[in-house]
Design an enzyme around this catalytic site. Structure first.
Site: not given
Ligand code: GLC
Length: 474
Positions: A148, A163, A201
């Site tokens: 995520s 990143r 996620d």
């Molecule tokens: C951050 C991450 C994203 C993820 C979110 C919730 O924003 O960059 O990829 O879905 O957190 O976990």
């Protein structure tokens, strides 16, 4: 007894800084829609643009999918490994283990240190729950990897890290394929596992809710997967004509799930509110200037915004003065150190209606070792409510904007729309879902139709969703 005039004026000033009106919400939603379009057209990721990442997931589950799959989920402070037995009737059996990631691995030097740890945990899970896979020539299980963070995906099982976000920072991982990193470490351990799919996620949450939802009974179609916990983000299914940057997809592909990475909405702060407290919080992060929307909305940041605001009031001589003197010129270190005020603490303070806010007194004492007088607690509660209200208003913006876009896909269907949700804030923060819906109704993206939107908690969404993504592979 109310606050002294001086304190009242100071609190009101901060409350005003967090105040957003209805006009702002409407304008911001238009701006969000414009940003989605830009992100779907831009061929190169940039700070100015919402990433809008194609995920190579080209359809949503029907609920009839079957089979045993593994899922591994790296997203916040925990690593979860699960096996999901999809029954083909909207239900599943789930076995899972959760491991707290040692913080030195979150800020390590080498990607392999983290990925070796993840592979070891997957192997431990197999030894405990799926002995049939652990012998030589044992059965190989397919694994969906929920990762995520912003990843530039080029295939279902390929994605390079753009990143880190949230509390992770392992520089040598950026630009590398996270599926390969995990697979290589699993292979070293001779685990009978093939990583076949990578999923955010939010994508997992969208898929798992779409699998569990039976529109015959709920009279609603699942259209967004939303996470609002440590971080915040959303995914939805876009039709292929709406994704100009996507090249070379197989003939006949009608659409694709897009991971919006809405945490990076308006990184250049054209319209987002930007208080001095937001600026201080941003300056403390490892991804300064990025994910500016997330830094105003999600759980990792709500407590930090409050902490920074309280220290500001202390420095202006308005609160904690007696405490400071009594301690011989210091404040409790948990208040002084960034990131130690958990948003869970705010969730209790938010609804404290005990006499003299006694409950908050106990909580602040227990969690921050912070003794308070009643005035200080009144201040803390008012700031908590102002910060969380703004967060819920902002959270409604992406939801309403995406609903306005996807409602076209469901023009001929009179069922409602539902949003699969996961994450501690949306699930547990008191009143947060109602507050989001209030602002959603201000933006009113379904104007003129009889449809409604429902926020549905999709428990274990990302794990089950990753298994569902794995199930789409040959
Ligand atoms: C951050 C991450 C994203 C993820 C979110 C919730 O924003 O960059 O990829 O879905 O957190 O976990």
């Amino acid at each position: 007894m109310g606050l002294s005039e001086k304190l009242e004026v100071a609190v009101r000033d901060i409350e005003n800084q967090f105040y957003l009106d209805d006009d702002f919400l409407i304008k911001a939603s238009d701006f969000f829609e414009k940003s989605m379009k830009q992100g779907l057209a831009a061929s190169k990721p940039s700070k100015e643009c919402m990433p809008m990442i194609p995920t190579y997931v080209t359809s949503l589950p029907t609920g009839k999918e079957k089979g045993l799959y593994l899922a591994a989920d790296l997203g916040g402070t925990n690593f979860r490994v699960c096996s999901v037995d999809l029954k083909g009737d909207h239900t599943f059996d789930l076995k899972q283990s959760k491991y707290k990631i040692p913080s030195e691995l979150m800020h390590g030097k080498k990607a392999d240190e983290l990925f070796h740890y993840l592979a070891t945990k997957i192997n431990d899970f197999l030894c405990e729950h799926h002995q049939e896979t652990t012998q030589k020539n044992g059965k190989t299980l397919k694994l969906g990897f929920t990762f995520s963070f912003p990843v530039e995906q080029t295939a279902l099982d390929k994605g390079t890290l753009l990143r880190w976000t949230k509390s992770f920072d392992i520089p040598d991982t950026v630009g590398r394929d996270v599926v390969q990193l995990l697979q290589a470490n699993l292979t070293v351990l001779e685990a009978n596992v093939k990583v076949v799919a990578l999923a955010n996620d939010t994508v997992g949450t969208l898929l798992s809710r779409a699998y569990a939802n039976n529109p015959e009974y709920t009279h609603a179609n699942t259209v967004i997967g939303l996470i609002l916990g440590t971080g915040t983000n959303g995914a939805y299914y876009a039709t292929i004509d709406d994704i100009p940057k996507l090249k070379g997809v197989p003939e006949g592909t009608k659409g694709m799930v897009i991971n919006t990475e809405w945490g990076s909405f308006d990184n250049t702060l054209e319209i987002l509110p930007d208080t001095i407290f937001d600026q201080i919080v941003d300056s403390e992060t490892t991804n300064k200037g990025y994910h500016m929307f997330e830094k105003r909305v999600s759980g990792l940041f709500l407590g930090e915004i409050l902490r920074v605001a309280l220290l500001d009031m202390f420095e202006k001589g308005l609160i904690f003065q007696d405490l400071y003197k009594a301690r011989g010129g210091s404040l409790p270190h948990r208040l002084v150190e960034p990131w130690l005020l958990d948003s869970e603490v705010l969730s209790y303070i938010q609804i404290d209606d005990s006499t003299n806010l006694k409950m908050s007194e106990l909580i602040l004492q227990n969690t921050l070792r912070l003794p308070t007088n009643e005035d200080e607690r009144i201040v803390i509660q008012r700031l908590t409510r102002a910060i969380s209200k703004r967060a819920s208003q902002l959270a409604a913006i992406p939801i309403a904007s995406i609903v306005r876009v996807v409602k076209e896909q469901w023009k001929g269907d009179n069922r409602d729309l539902e949003i699969g949700c996961d994450g501690s804030v949306i699930e547990f923060y008191p009143g947060f879902r109602d507050a989001i819906m209030k602002s959603f109704n201000v933006i009113d993206p379904l104007k003129g139709s009889n449809k409604k939107v429902h926020l549905k908690i999709a428990k274990d969404g990302s794990g089950v969703g990753a298994a569902l993504v794995a199930a789409t592979t040959e």
